[in-house]
Design an enzyme around this catalytic site. Structure first.
Site, PDB file in Angstrom:
ATOM      1  CB  SER A 191      -0.907   0.011   1.233  1.00 57.43           C
ATOM      2  OG  SER A 191      -1.536   1.271   1.391  1.00 57.43           O
ATOM      3  CE1 TYR A 204      -4.178  -3.105   4.160  1.00 53.61           C
ATOM      4  CE2 TYR A 204      -3.480  -0.831   3.803  1.00 53.61           C
ATOM      5  CZ  TYR A 204      -3.820  -2.077   3.302  1.00 53.61           C
ATOM      6  OH  TYR A 204      -3.808  -2.296   1.943  1.00 53.61           O
TER       7      TYR A 204
END
Length: 338
Positions: A191, A204
């Site tokens: 990400s 995350y």
């Protein structure tokens, strides 16, 4: 050489670029490095060349990015192995691929269960002999501030289990065969948040960063075996995973098909990392002066609120206040490579 010859030399590469952009199996459609796109066209690099005769296993293959990537790979002549929890959803994707003349295999698996992952991988090895490419795409995202996380250690445990440990189990299962055959690629869908250290996404991005760092270390051990680890620092993608945070409805985001284009481009070029310009800039800025970036991130943290879903309140559909500063930020960062 006359003027006509010179014109032909100029026109041919640009015509090739035009053909490349409009070819379904082409690379580079969603990459902003246009000089490399030109080289691709001149040299004739295509996804078909990269995947023909290969087997690619894709986690999260029943929807979103995984489904779109599987279809692109299968359309280019590659054999795909679809992995996700629900067989029915996997079969729908596989049927679509088969109806278009592609080859797809379905292996339902709960990727939060280590024993189930091991059993599934063993079955794939027994049935197919191995995989040439592994795409760790399945993931779990949590957007919740520190203040709301004091009694939620399970958020961190569940996220690490799926995003990190599940992927590691698959790597350990399939990389021995890649080393034996002298070829392989492992693509980890990470990400842009790992590069920006986005507030509220601690659980995350920590799980994604753990996998990034592990594979950086593993790469040195297998580089002589022609095995390449590729980390894709994916930008925001319009999938069901981000739908609970209604604020993202106003953010620029890639479509699943565009995100799949980033992945297939990585298959063609096998880079160590694939990142957006925004992510690259944030990573460099953080390396040069992390204290300044802490202040920038703190300002960004104050511009937005926790969603109702993060607070445990679903009554308003997860709506989040969006003030003038937030609107300005979104307008300033508009673009598909955000």
């Amino acid at each position: 050489m006359n003027l006509g010859d010179l014109t032909g030399l100029v026109e041919k590469p640009f015509a090739a670029v035009s053909n490349l952009v409009n070819t379904p199996n082409s690379a580079g459609r969603y990459r902003p490095f246009y000089l490399r796109n030109l080289l691709d066209a001149v040299q004739g690099r295509t996804l078909h060349d990269a995947v023909d005769g290969t087997i690619t296993l894709i986690t999260g293959g029943s929807s979103g990015i995984g489904e779109a990537a599987a279809k692109k790979i299968a359309d280019a002549g590659g054999e795909v192995v679809l992995v996700a929890r629900t067989r029915e959803n996997l079969e729908k994707v596989a049927d679509g691929i088969r109806s278009s003349g592609g080859t797809a295999h379905v292996y339902p698996c709960d990727l939060s269960d280590m024993d189930a992952i091991a059993a599934m991988a063993d079955q794939v090895l027994a049935d197919l002999g191995g995989v040439d490419m592994l795409i760790n795409n399945a993931g779990r995202s949590i957007r919740r501030s520190l203040a709301l996380s004091y009694d939620r250690i399970h958020d961190y445990q569940r996220t690490m289990q799926l995003n990190y440990l599940g992927a590691v189990q698959l790597i350990l299962k399939f990389i021995p065969g890649m080393r034996e055959r002298g070829f392989g690629q492992i693509i980890n869908v990470s990400s842009v948040g790992v590069q920006t250290r986005a507030p509220r996404f601690g659980a995350y991005i920590a799980s994604k960063a753990a996998l990034d760092s592990l594979c950086d270390a593993l790469q040195a051990e297998v580089v002589s075996d022609d095995i390449k680890f590729t980390t894709v620092h994916m930008a925001l993608v319009r999938t069901p995973m981000i739908s609970p945070t209604k604020m993202y409805d106003k953010f620029p985001a890639l479509t699943p098909d565009q995100a799949a284009g980033v992945i297939t481009d990585a298959i063609v070029h096998r880079p160590r990392r694939a990142s957006s310009p925004f992510g690259q800039f944030a990573a460099v800025a953080d390396a040069v002066n992390p204290a300044v970036m802490d202040r920038v991130r703190n300002r960004a943290f104050g511009m937005f609120q926790d969603s109702s879903a993060a607070k445990g309140d679903q009554s308003d559909g997860g709506a989040t206040d969006f003030d003038d500063r937030s609107e300005t930020f979104v307008r300033a960062t508009r673009g598909i490579h955000w």
